[in-house]
Design an enzyme around this catalytic site. Structure first.
Site, PDB file in Angstrom:
ATOM      1  N   ARG A   1       0.822  -1.211   0.000  1.00 25.37           N
ATOM      2  CA  ARG A   1       0.000   0.000   0.000  1.00 25.37           C
ATOM      3  C   ARG A   1       0.857   1.262   0.000  1.00 25.37           C
ATOM      4  O   ARG A   1       0.500   2.251  -0.642  1.00 25.37           O
ATOM      5  CB  ARG A   1      -0.943   0.012   1.201  1.00 25.37           C
ATOM      6  CG  ARG A   1      -2.076  -0.988   1.074  1.00 25.37           C
ATOM      7  CD  ARG A   1      -3.089  -0.816   2.206  1.00 25.37           C
ATOM      8  NE  ARG A   1      -4.171  -1.789   2.080  1.00 25.37           N
ATOM      9  CZ  ARG A   1      -5.274  -1.609   1.382  1.00 25.37           C
ATOM     10  NH1 ARG A   1      -5.431  -0.470   0.731  1.00 25.37           N
ATOM     11  NH2 ARG A   1      -6.202  -2.545   1.322  1.00 25.37           N
TER      12      ARG A   1
ATOM     13  N   GLU B   1      -1.729  -8.518   3.965  1.00 23.33           N
ATOM     14  CA  GLU B   1      -3.169  -8.535   4.208  1.00 23.33           C
ATOM     15  C   GLU B   1      -3.726  -9.894   3.793  1.00 23.33           C
ATOM     16  O   GLU B   1      -3.297 -10.491   2.810  1.00 23.33           O
ATOM     17  CB  GLU B   1      -3.866  -7.418   3.445  1.00 23.33           C
ATOM     18  CG  GLU B   1      -3.392  -6.033   3.880  1.00 23.33           C
ATOM     19  CD  GLU B   1      -4.173  -4.913   3.228  1.00 23.33           C
ATOM     20  OE1 GLU B   1      -5.200  -5.217   2.575  1.00 23.33           O
ATOM     21  OE2 GLU B   1      -3.770  -3.745   3.357  1.00 23.33           O
TER      22      GLU B   1
ATOM     23  N   GLU C   1     -10.553  -2.350  -5.357  1.00 21.25           N
ATOM     24  CA  GLU C   1      -9.898  -1.397  -4.456  1.00 21.25           C
ATOM     25  C   GLU C   1      -8.539  -0.973  -5.001  1.00 21.25           C
ATOM     26  O   GLU C   1      -8.156   0.193  -4.910  1.00 21.25           O
ATOM     27  CB  GLU C   1      -9.736  -2.010  -3.060  1.00 21.25           C
ATOM     28  CG  GLU C   1      -9.202  -1.003  -2.048  1.00 21.25           C
ATOM     29  CD  GLU C   1      -9.027  -1.599  -0.660  1.00 21.25           C
ATOM     30  OE1 GLU C   1      -8.798  -0.816   0.277  1.00 21.25           O
ATOM     31  OE2 GLU C   1      -9.096  -2.830  -0.530  1.00 21.25           O
TER      32      GLU C   1
ATOM     33  N   ASP D   1     -12.959   5.816 -11.436  1.00 17.56           N
ATOM     34  CA  ASP D   1     -13.356   7.197 -11.141  1.00 17.56           C
ATOM     35  C   ASP D   1     -12.347   8.144 -11.778  1.00 17.56           C
ATOM     36  O   ASP D   1     -11.494   8.721 -11.114  1.00 17.56           O
ATOM     37  CB  ASP D   1     -13.432   7.404  -9.630  1.00 17.56           C
ATOM     38  CG  ASP D   1     -14.040   8.749  -9.271  1.00 17.56           C
ATOM     39  OD1 ASP D   1     -14.558   9.418 -10.190  1.00 17.56           O
ATOM     40  OD2 ASP D   1     -13.987   9.138  -8.089  1.00 17.56           O
TER      41      ASP D   1
ATOM     42  N   HIS E   1     -18.836  -6.690   1.978  1.00 13.56           N
ATOM     43  CA  HIS E   1     -18.057  -7.630   1.179  1.00 13.56           C
ATOM     44  C   HIS E   1     -18.073  -7.089  -0.255  1.00 13.56           C
ATOM     45  O   HIS E   1     -19.004  -7.367  -1.015  1.00 13.56           O
ATOM     46  CB  HIS E   1     -18.654  -9.041   1.249  1.00 13.56           C
ATOM     47  CG  HIS E   1     -18.713  -9.598   2.636  1.00 13.56           C
ATOM     48  ND1 HIS E   1     -17.587  -9.981   3.336  1.00 13.56           N
ATOM     49  CD2 HIS E   1     -19.770  -9.826   3.464  1.00 13.56           C
ATOM     50  CE1 HIS E   1     -17.932 -10.435   4.528  1.00 13.56           C
ATOM     51  NE2 HIS E   1     -19.257 -10.347   4.635  1.00 13.56           N
TER      52      HIS E   1
ATOM     53  N   CYS F   1     -16.441  -7.777  -2.835  1.00 13.17           N
ATOM     54  CA  CYS F   1     -16.370  -8.738  -3.931  1.00 13.17           C
ATOM     55  C   CYS F   1     -17.744  -9.284  -4.285  1.00 13.17           C
ATOM     56  O   CYS F   1     -17.959  -9.805  -5.376  1.00 13.17           O
ATOM     57  CB  CYS F   1     -15.425  -9.884  -3.590  1.00 13.17           C
ATOM     58  SG  CYS F   1     -15.721 -10.600  -1.977  1.00 13.17           S
TER      59      CYS F   1
END
Length: 767
Positions: A414, A443, A454, A511, A733, A735
């Site tokens: 990240r 993660e 994400e 976006d 969730h 997904c």
């Protein structure tokens, strides 16, 4: 002049044409209305389709019967056959009668020397006729008007042409009294059935006429009038309508050009009626409600191609109009969403724009839903092909097969998101067409789609941040544009292009706020060339495109173009422009020696065009070229050629317009029902949220704050019940596009917990 349709002495080709091109009988004595379909079989009437013989002349299949000349048939234009069929050939030249030998009153009957009938009826007089007939019930005068007017192309021009003398052979003016045409058609539905049948009978007679050579402008005017007939919405008239459409479809390009410009002069209401009528015709032919009303598809396979070609003229008219008459989505035909469009696409791929008709040749008619499905299935095929090739390579080298080789695996940290992503995409450049799988170092999330979403969202947010320096954000236009600074390495722009390509390839919405001209530039070349030297993305852009990026500058240049004073003295500018790059002002000449060439009233248009080209093309050429190759390295596909720039934007970004009411209607529930107090409170809170929080909720539950191509229903949004304390925050969730709610006691508590959750929704929080 009488028209005799012969059925004898025809070649097999002519016989086949007669059998294929049939018109329904229009009986003035029929008692049935227009809502009933034609009865089969149809009478065998020869329909003229402008076929040519081997010598280039047009085939003749009808006879003109002249007064006093029995069985005489026109040959070779103006020469008539001998009166006596037994005259020997050696004496033929002595006995042959030609048009030039005939009396003037007979000669005038030939179509080669048309005389425009005198028609002086006005719109007001016609409307008075309708009013009198409505009161008295005597429709004979109106019936005769319709029968005469629609009986031939000549009569149509006589009735509706503004002036019979001027030719009106310009694209700007059709020469038609459109107000009169509209009045006649609007009144048609008020007339008795026999008057309506008279119009159809007249149209049949008009279409059965035959010409030699190219159509005249009066012929085009007649087509222009007939295609606006509102009767063509009924399946009972579709056989006639189909033949009309075919005659328009086979016109030469120059005639289409005139019709296209005349169409754009129609009012929005009439123009939209034409488009909707054609869509209804295509849809009804594909999926007829009453198949018995229409001929078998095998005998009218040319119906849909003809209608689609005429619809393409209207689409072209819409495009060339200074302001589009209709939004481009009005040319979509939703019925095609239920056809085998992949088979259509495969035929188009293999045969291109050949003589075989495909809807892909006319991509404007295919909805974004169809185009997205084509791209997805095309992408899946390429993904499967790449994965299969990797598997074969491993097996052929007798290496251990790892299932991970079937995917494009991206593993990033990240805190080093951009650099890690660039390294991963560069290392896996050969695997870009495989299915994408993303994982974050440290993660425990398993990527079932949510982590991929994400990754896209975080990466785009970081790259497009103004502090990063790659893109400039213009507040007035609310869009990003490429920074014009120069450097030795533009690889990060390639990363953005790859991201956009992967988003389309993997059906992810981003976006991104690019102006429409970016997507125009992306589609300038559909396939990545091997040679990097040819210019890429150099679209022809205008002041309107600049207005979508830099509205203030565009407004200033527009004022320069309209300035009525002395431009050179009052503006004191040259063909040299300046712009800021990393805090330094740099100057560029728009043309050689531009700093010494003043802008004048005479050359200001050139100045504006060069300035627009500099800002939107040349000043960012290196940046955009790298970005372009990144996008096409993933999306090089024939399917991309089907898209408009606006459609590429929708596929990449989705729609920013949220409709939470539609989401509420499409929502699914697990453990709850839509009448439960918790669910009612949830929707009361969500519908009352400002747009900013609605976007956060969508991002929290789906991983993206944009609406996919198919709308909210395509999200498969689900609200599930969890047996947990009401002290817990909602859980999502991404997904599965799912949000889990404890049974909160009241709306106030639900709003507080939901607001906290959607405002802190980034990351799994695991180390």
């Amino acid at each position: 002049m009488l028209l005799n349709i012969t059925r004898e002495n025809h070649t097999p080709l002519h016989q086949a044409e007669r059998e294929r091109d049939r018109l329904p009988p229009i009986s003035s004595n029929s008692s049935s209305g227009l809502d009933r379909g034609p009865k089969l079989p149809y009478p065998s009437l020869n329909f003229i389709s402008n076929h040519r013989k081997e010598d280039g002349s047009h085939s003749l299949s009808s006879q003109f019967i002249l007064p006093g000349i029995r069985h005489g048939m026109v040959r070779h234009g103006r020469e008539l056959p001998p009166i006596c069929p037994n005259v020997r050939l050696k004496h033929q030249h002595q006995h042959r009668i030609t048009v030039d030998n005939l009396p003037p009153e007979v000669r005038a009957r030939f179509a080669s020397d048309p005389v425009m009938p005198l028609r002086i009826k006005t719109v007001k007089e016609f409307q008075e006729d309708i009013e009198r007939a409505t009161v008295s019930g005597d429709w004979k005068q109106v019936h005769d008007f319709y029968l005469t007017t629609f009986g031939s192309f000549l009569e149509l021009n006589a009735a509706f042409k503004k002036d019979s003398s001027p030719p009106f052979n310009t694209i700007e003016d059709s020469g038609i009294n459109t107000k009169f045409v509209n009045a006649v058609y609007d009144a048609l539905s008020l007339t008795p059935p026999d008057a309506q049948r008279a119009v159809l009978k007249g149209i049949i007679n008009s279409l059965l006429r035959e010409w030699k050579g190219r159509r005249t402008k009066d012929d085009l005017r007649a087509y222009f009038i007939l295609v606006q007939n509102p009767q063509c919405t009924s399946p009972a008239t579709y056989v006639i309508y189909a033949h009309l459409l075919r005659q328009i479809a086979v016109l030469v390009e120059a005639d289409h050009y005139f019709l296209m410009h005349w169409f754009k002069k129609l009012s929005q209401k009439r123009f939209k009626q034409l488009v909707e009528r054609l869509h209804l015709f295509i849809s009804t032919r594909l999926f007829p409600v009453k198949p018995e009303e229409l001929p078998p598809m095998a005998k009218c396979s040319w119906w849909i191609p003809s209608a689609t070609k005429v619809l393409s003229l209207l689409n072209a008219a819409n495009i060339i109009s200074s302001t589009p008459i209709l939004p481009f989505v009005d040319f979509y035909n939703p019925t095609l969403d239920h056809t085998d469009f992949m088979e259509d696409y495969r035929i188009w791929q293999t045969q291109g724009n050949s003589t075989r008709f495909t809807f892909c040749q006319f991509a404007f008619i295919l909805s974004t839903v169809v185009k997205k499905a084509v791209i997805q299935k095309d992408s899946e095929q390429q993904m499967i092909s790449m994965a299969r090739q990797s598997l074969v390579d491993k097996v052929s080298r007798r290496q251990r097969v790892d299932m991970s080789l079937l995917f494009l695996n991206i593993k990033v940290r990240r805190l080093q998101l951009v650099s890690d992503s660039m390294d991963e995409l560069t290392r896996n450049r050969a695997d870009l067409k495989k299915k994408l799988k993303v994982s974050f170092v440290g993660e425990a999330g398993l990527d079932m789609g949510g982590l991929t979403k994400e990754w896209f969202l975080l990466l785009v947010r970081q790259i497009f941040h103004t502090d990063y320096g790659m893109f400039t954000f213009f507040k007035d236009s609310h869009c990003h544009w490429f920074s014009s600074w120069k450097c030795d390495n533009f690889s990060e722009f390639r990363l953005v292009g790859v991201l956009m390509g992967l988003a389309v390839y993997n059906s992810i919405t981003l976006d991104i706020s690019f102006p429409p001209c970016v997507y125009k530039k992306l589609l300038t070349l559909p396939v990545v060339p091997c040679d990097l030297d040819p210019p890429v993305g150099m679209a022809t852009l205008t002041l309107d495109d600049l207005q979508q990026v830099m509205p203030d500058l565009s407004h200033g240049l527009a004022e320069l173009l309209s300035y009525e004073g002395n431009v050179e003295e009052d503006f004191c500018t040259t063909f040299q422009v300046s712009q800021e790059e990393l805090g330094v002002i740099k100057s560029y000449n728009l043309k050689p020696g531009g700093d010494k060439i003043p802008v004048t009233n005479q050359n200001r248009k050139e100045y504006v065009q060069l300035y627009v080209d500099f800002l939107l093309n040349k000043s960012i050429y290196r940046q955009f070229t790298t970005f372009y190759y990144g996008f096409h390295s993933v999306c090089a596909s024939d399917a991309l050629m089907l898209l408009r720039p606006e459609e590429v934007e929708i596929l990449v970004c989705g729609s920013p317009n949220l409709d939470m009411s539609s989401l509420q209607k499409a929502a699914q529930y697990e453990g709850y029902s839509k009448t439960d107090p918790t669910i009612r409170a949830f929707w009361d809170v969500v519908l009352g949220f400002p747009l900013k929080f609605q976007k956060r909720l969508l991002h929290f539950s789906t991983g993206s704050d944009r609406v996919p191509v198919g709308g909210m229903a395509d999200l498969n949004f689900k609200i599930s019940k969890i047996d947990a304390s009401t002290d817990w925050l909602p859980i999502s969730h991404t997904c599965f596009n799912q949000i889990c709610l404890p049974p909160y006691k009241n709306k106030k508590e639900l709003k507080q917990k939901l607001t906290i959750a959607i405002s802190n929704a980034e990351g799994f929080g695991l180390e």
